[in-house]
Scaffold this active site. Structure first.
Site, PDB file in Angstrom:
ATOM      1  N   ASP A  84       0.849  -1.196   0.000  1.00 50.41           N
ATOM      2  CA  ASP A  84       0.000   0.000   0.000  1.00 50.41           C
ATOM      3  C   ASP A  84       0.882   1.244   0.000  1.00 50.41           C
ATOM      4  O   ASP A  84       2.076   1.174   0.325  1.00 50.41           O
ATOM      5  CB  ASP A  84      -0.925  -0.024   1.228  1.00 50.41           C
ATOM      6  CG  ASP A  84      -2.183   0.820   1.037  1.00 50.41           C
ATOM      7  OD1 ASP A  84      -2.271   1.577   0.045  1.00 50.41           O
ATOM      8  OD2 ASP A  84      -3.085   0.717   1.892  1.00 50.41           O
ATOM      9  N   LYS A  98      -2.248   7.955   6.532  1.00 54.85           N
ATOM     10  CA  LYS A  98      -2.887   7.431   5.328  1.00 54.85           C
ATOM     11  C   LYS A  98      -4.314   7.960   5.240  1.00 54.85           C
ATOM     12  O   LYS A  98      -4.887   8.411   6.219  1.00 54.85           O
ATOM     13  CB  LYS A  98      -2.905   5.900   5.347  1.00 54.85           C
ATOM     14  CG  LYS A  98      -1.552   5.305   5.026  1.00 54.85           C
ATOM     15  CD  LYS A  98      -1.552   3.785   5.015  1.00 54.85           C
ATOM     16  CE  LYS A  98      -2.528   3.157   4.062  1.00 54.85           C
ATOM     17  NZ  LYS A  98      -2.418   3.598   2.667  1.00 54.85           N
ATOM     18  N   GLY A  99      -4.868   7.887   4.023  1.00 53.66           N
ATOM     19  CA  GLY A  99      -6.285   8.216   3.878  1.00 53.66           C
ATOM     20  C   GLY A  99      -6.601   9.412   3.010  1.00 53.66           C
ATOM     21  O   GLY A  99      -7.757   9.783   2.894  1.00 53.66           O
ATOM     22  N   GLU A 107      -8.088   0.071   4.523  1.00 53.28           N
ATOM     23  CA  GLU A 107      -6.627  -0.081   4.505  1.00 53.28           C
ATOM     24  C   GLU A 107      -6.120  -0.528   5.874  1.00 53.28           C
ATOM     25  O   GLU A 107      -5.234  -1.378   5.974  1.00 53.28           O
ATOM     26  CB  GLU A 107      -5.962   1.242   4.117  1.00 53.28           C
ATOM     27  CG  GLU A 107      -6.185   1.592   2.651  1.00 53.28           C
ATOM     28  CD  GLU A 107      -5.661   2.967   2.270  1.00 53.28           C
ATOM     29  OE1 GLU A 107      -5.402   3.182   1.086  1.00 53.28           O
ATOM     30  OE2 GLU A 107      -5.537   3.832   3.147  1.00 53.28           O
TER      31      GLU A 107
HETATM   32  C1  A5P Z   1      -5.667   6.030   0.286  1.00 56.46           C
HETATM   33  O1  A5P Z   1      -6.727   6.176   1.179  1.00 56.46           O
HETATM   34  C2  A5P Z   1      -4.397   6.486   0.905  1.00 56.46           C
HETATM   35  O2  A5P Z   1      -4.111   5.951   2.144  1.00 56.46           O
HETATM   36  C3  A5P Z   1      -3.229   6.314  -0.034  1.00 56.46           C
HETATM   37  O3  A5P Z   1      -2.556   5.116   0.195  1.00 56.46           O
HETATM   38  C4  A5P Z   1      -2.319   7.438   0.172  1.00 56.46           C
HETATM   39  O4  A5P Z   1      -3.092   8.620   0.110  1.00 56.46           O
HETATM   40  C5  A5P Z   1      -1.192   7.494  -0.851  1.00 56.46           C
HETATM   41  O5  A5P Z   1      -1.714   7.792  -2.108  1.00 56.46           O
HETATM   42  P1  A5P Z   1      -0.758   8.134  -3.330  1.00 56.46           P
HETATM   43  O6  A5P Z   1       0.082   6.935  -3.578  1.00 56.46           O
HETATM   44  O7  A5P Z   1      -1.703   8.438  -4.443  1.00 56.46           O
HETATM   45  O8  A5P Z   1       0.051   9.338  -2.924  1.00 56.46           O
END
Ligand code: A5P
Length: 229
Positions: A84, A98-99, A107
């Site tokens: 992730d 995250k998020g 997640e």
């Molecule tokens: C999704 O909810 C997030 O936790 C993503 O894993 C996080 O924002 C990273 O996203 P990017 O890889 O697009 O920067």
């Protein structure tokens, strides 16, 4: 910007190489995780046998489109490997924010069920102290969201409801809202995560404490693999 895409792909492909036949693989959400899903799909086409558990409806759709077999917690309560992305990674502790993509709840559930959680980022995401640049996304129940946001503000957050592209409140896959909470530099992430989890109306926060086992960071200097001390 072009370099960042290259670094994200490099980190993603390094993580994809960890997948082995027979594994249940947690599939992350976001632009970096998407590159990992693409990489896994290529390996599946070449004969790798895995089953994926997606962390969002968007990733589920992507995996189906790319031909990655999917499974659910009904059949597997443990996940071998999860790949992730993250919005921020704290050097040393490997605590994450995250998020930003709104998938933090699934997640976190997937990460907590995983034997190995590998986070893939470009080097702009690596920080000495969380919260300096990124807000903490907090998933909240829609009912009474105004009161929940007030409670978050009382706990020191500059909290704002997230809006979607249609101008209405952003709604997560779980049917919840997101409050983006700026705290400034976070001295004690574990304490803040605990305090947020006790706020009535909060479902889960985007602070991931003790969930990442490895972080693959790609940048101009090459690839660095950080492991929890
Ligand atoms: C999704 O909810 C997030 O936790 C993503 O894993 C996080 O924002 C990273 O996203 P990017 O890889 O697009 O920067």
């Amino acid at each position: 910007m072009a370099d960042r895409e290259v670094y994200k792909r490099q980190a993603a492909l390094r993580a994809v190489a960890l997948a082995e036949d027979g594994m249940v693989v947690g599939l992350g959400t976001g632009s970096t995780a998407r590159l990992a899903v693409e990489g896994l799909a290529e390996r599946v086409q070449a004969g790798l046998r895995i089953a994926g558990i997606p962390t969002s409806e968007a990733t589920a759709a992507l995996a189906r489109q790319f031909g990655i077999p999917l499974t659910t917690f009904a059949d597997h309560t443990r996940i071998d490997l999860t790949i992730d992305g993250a919005d921020e990674v704290e050097r040393g502790s490997l605590t994450l924010i995250k998020g930003r993509g709104g998938a933090l709840l699934r997640e976190k559930i997937v990460a907590a069920a995983s034997d190995l959680v590998v986070i893939i980022v470009d080097d702009t995401k690596l920080v000495d102290r969380l919260g300096l640049a990124a807000s903490v996304p907090v998933e909240i129940v829609p009912f009474g969201w105004e009161a929940t946001i007030r409670r978050l503000r009382e706990r020191g957050a500059i909290a704002t409801l997230r809006f979607g592209p249609d101008g209405g409140a952003f709604v997560t896959d779980g049917g919840h809202y997101i409050a983006d909470c700026a705290f400034g530099p976070i001295a004690d992430s574990r304490d803040l995560a605990d305090r947020l989890s006790r706020v009535i109306g909060v479902v889960e926060s985007g602070l991931f404490v003790d969930l990442a086992h490895r972080v693959i960071v790609a940048g101009a200097e090459g690839i660095e693999v950080l492991a929890k001390a």
